[in-house]
Design a protein around this motif. Structure first.
Motif, mmCIF file in Angstrom:
data_model
loop_
_atom_site.group_PDB
_atom_site.id
_atom_site.type_symbol
_atom_site.label_atom_id
_atom_site.label_comp_id
_atom_site.label_asym_id
_atom_site.label_seq_id
_atom_site.Cartn_x
_atom_site.Cartn_y
_atom_site.Cartn_z
ATOM 1 N N ARG A 46 0.858 -1.175 0.000
ATOM 2 C CA ARG A 46 0.000 0.000 0.000
ATOM 3 C C ARG A 46 0.896 1.227 0.000
ATOM 4 O O ARG A 46 1.764 1.358 0.856
ATOM 5 C CB ARG A 46 -0.903 -0.004 1.234
ATOM 6 N N CYS A 47 0.708 2.080 -0.976
ATOM 7 C CA CYS A 47 1.591 3.223 -1.141
ATOM 8 C C CYS A 47 0.814 4.511 -0.921
ATOM 9 O O CYS A 47 -0.294 4.660 -1.413
ATOM 10 C CB CYS A 47 2.181 3.246 -2.548
ATOM 11 N N GLN A 48 1.408 5.406 -0.233
ATOM 12 C CA GLN A 48 0.808 6.727 -0.051
ATOM 13 C C GLN A 48 1.933 7.719 0.168
ATOM 14 O O GLN A 48 3.092 7.333 0.251
ATOM 15 C CB GLN A 48 -0.142 6.726 1.134
ATOM 16 N N ARG A 49 1.566 8.988 0.248
ATOM 17 C CA ARG A 49 2.580 10.010 0.531
ATOM 18 C C ARG A 49 3.404 9.575 1.720
ATOM 19 O O ARG A 49 2.876 9.123 2.715
ATOM 20 C CB ARG A 49 1.891 11.329 0.849
ATOM 21 N N GLY A 50 4.691 9.739 1.615
ATOM 22 C CA GLY A 50 5.558 9.256 2.677
ATOM 23 C C GLY A 50 5.974 7.833 2.390
ATOM 24 O O GLY A 50 6.306 7.503 1.267
ATOM 25 N N GLY A 51 5.929 6.967 3.382
ATOM 26 C CA GLY A 51 6.516 5.643 3.258
ATOM 27 C C GLY A 51 5.581 4.613 2.706
ATOM 28 O O GLY A 51 4.450 4.882 2.337
ATOM 29 N N GLU A 52 6.094 3.417 2.648
ATOM 30 C CA GLU A 52 5.375 2.276 2.083
ATOM 31 C C GLU A 52 4.680 1.528 3.215
ATOM 32 O O GLU A 52 5.191 1.382 4.306
ATOM 33 C CB GLU A 52 6.395 1.383 1.412
ATOM 34 N N PRO A 63 9.146 1.126 -4.970
ATOM 35 C CA PRO A 63 8.818 1.613 -3.619
ATOM 36 C C PRO A 63 9.722 0.972 -2.579
ATOM 37 O O PRO A 63 10.308 -0.072 -2.809
ATOM 38 C CB PRO A 63 7.376 1.135 -3.441
ATOM 39 N N GLN A 64 9.824 1.598 -1.427
ATOM 40 C CA GLN A 64 10.546 1.010 -0.301
ATOM 41 C C GLN A 64 9.923 1.525 0.979
ATOM 42 O O GLN A 64 9.054 2.385 0.962
ATOM 43 C CB GLN A 64 12.026 1.345 -0.381
ATOM 44 N N ARG A 65 10.385 0.976 2.103
ATOM 45 C CA ARG A 65 9.747 1.315 3.371
ATOM 46 C C ARG A 65 9.773 2.803 3.668
ATOM 47 O O ARG A 65 8.812 3.367 4.170
ATOM 48 C CB ARG A 65 10.451 0.584 4.518
ATOM 49 N N ARG A 82 17.759 -1.588 -3.535
ATOM 50 C CA ARG A 82 17.994 -3.013 -3.271
ATOM 51 C C ARG A 82 18.091 -3.727 -4.608
ATOM 52 O O ARG A 82 17.478 -3.299 -5.595
ATOM 53 C CB ARG A 82 16.890 -3.607 -2.401
ATOM 54 N N GLU A 83 18.869 -4.815 -4.641
ATOM 55 C CA GLU A 83 19.064 -5.559 -5.884
ATOM 56 C C GLU A 83 17.943 -6.556 -6.079
ATOM 57 O O GLU A 83 17.597 -7.296 -5.156
ATOM 58 C CB GLU A 83 20.397 -6.307 -5.846
ATOM 59 N N VAL A 84 17.395 -6.578 -7.290
ATOM 60 C CA VAL A 84 16.290 -7.476 -7.608
ATOM 61 C C VAL A 84 16.624 -8.160 -8.940
ATOM 62 O O VAL A 84 17.039 -7.490 -9.884
ATOM 63 C CB VAL A 84 14.973 -6.678 -7.760
#
Ligand code: MN
Length: 339
Positions: free
Chosen positions: A12-18, A62-64, A45-47
């Motif tokens: 779930r993504c929103q303004r700010g963090g994940e 995205p990330q935390r 991060r490597e994917v």
């Protein structure tokens, strides 16, 4: 490009963090307090991307710490990869919903095919923007004469009002705009006196900037935008904060000028991404963007059912067939708490 993780989390993504998907969720992150540095450093991060020898990419969004910069919701940076070693890119037909994809190369060439019937050669310095809207599918394969593959794949979330829009594809080759201390190629939005003619669904900026060795670059920006500087090459500082390759330096809204410095002896290159903070919460899972868990479940099922929603990619000649959707998480995940 595709998210080829075999066990992708629903995010779930929103303004700010994940946040992981789930009930409720904390409030958006506050804008940096005055005593803290304005620039937040986001590390990649490597994917593995898949393909014959699983080329790897560096994912910063995205990330935390942060899931959106304006409507930019996904950032993969890759290369320079020696294709004779990595096998290059071979992403079989896969679906997208609720987003646009931006392919931007620094070297090499990719053949893009999609269910609109588009066959495009993605080349360095040229914008290739695919609008998924309600649904599209596409494939991406590096061309046989590519020796070094180097670029970025970025996604833009569509606002609620337009997320079910029709499929579309746009190509644009921005001019090199000389700056005091560097060069800008503005592929979306306005910067340095240049406006990209490619329309966007939310106020957005996308530009490649090169910074001369030892130079300082100051660019005027929209103070209503938040910005991210993704470092491709060079020793770059953003507002005095050092960034290394594959990192994004995030700057919150409220400034009308960004300062980049290249302390190195070689030219530096970055992507500058910006936009008005995206006011909606989105759910991302695999290659799909929706507003609810049910949106994702439906889109996934329709892809697995070969629905007209996504169509077919004519002429794909890669190493495998269309990409099957990974299994959904067994349960809705609980939201992460904002750091
Ligand atoms: Mn894709």
């Amino acid at each position: 490009m595709s998210n080829l993780e075999t066990r992708p989390a629903e995010v779930r993504c929103q303004r700010g963090g994940e946040l992981e998907a789930g009930e409720g969720g904390p409030t958006p992150a506050a804008v940096a307090a005055p005593e803290r540095p304005a620039v937040q450093v986001l590390t990649s991060r490597e994917v593995p991307l898949g393909g014959p020898r699983a080329m790897r990419v560096h994912r910063t969004l995205p990330q935390r710490q942060r899931s959106l910069i304006g409507a930019w919701c996904f950032a993969d940076h890759y290369g320079p990869d020696d294709v004779s070693v990595t096998g290059g890119m071979d992403v079989p037909p896969h679906p997208h919903t609720g987003l646009q994809t931006v392919s931007w190369l620094f070297s090499g060439e990719i053949e893009h095919r999609d269910s609109l019937g588009t066959v495009a050669r993605v080349r360095p310095g040229e914008l290739n923007l695919m609008t998924a809207g309600h649904g599209i599918c596409h494939s991406e394969v590096s061309t046989s004469d590519t020796t070094v593959l180097h670029g970025a794949q970025l996604w833009v979330a569509l606002p609620e009002s337009d997320r079910d829009t029709a499929r579309d594809f746009a190509h644009y080759e921005p001019p090199a705009v000389p700056l005091d201390g560097g060069v800008a190629r503005v592929f979306l939005g306005d910067l340095a006196g240049h406006s990209s003619p490619v329309p966007t669904f939310t106020p957005l900026l996308g530009a490649e900037l090169t910074v001369d060795p030892g130079a300082e670059l100051r660019v005027e920006v929209d103070p209503g935008f938040e910005h991210g500087v993704l470092v491709d090459t060079g020793a770059v500082t953003l507002e005095g904060v050092s960034l290394t390759r594959t990192q994004i330096g995030y700057h919150p809204p409220g400034t009308s000028r960004l300062q980049l410095r290249n302390a190195g002896a070689d030219p530096a290159r970055v992507l500058l991404l910006g936009g008005e903070p995206f006011p909606e919460q989105i759910i991302m899972w695999w290659n799909l963007v929706g507003r609810s868990h049910e949106d994702i479940v439906t889109a996934r099922r329709e892809w697995e059912d070969h629905s007209e929603r996504f169509g077919e990619v004519p002429g794909y000649v890669g190493h495998t067939g269309r990409l099957p959707a990974p299994p959904l998480p067994n349960a809705r995940l609980r939201p992460r708490v904002q750091p």
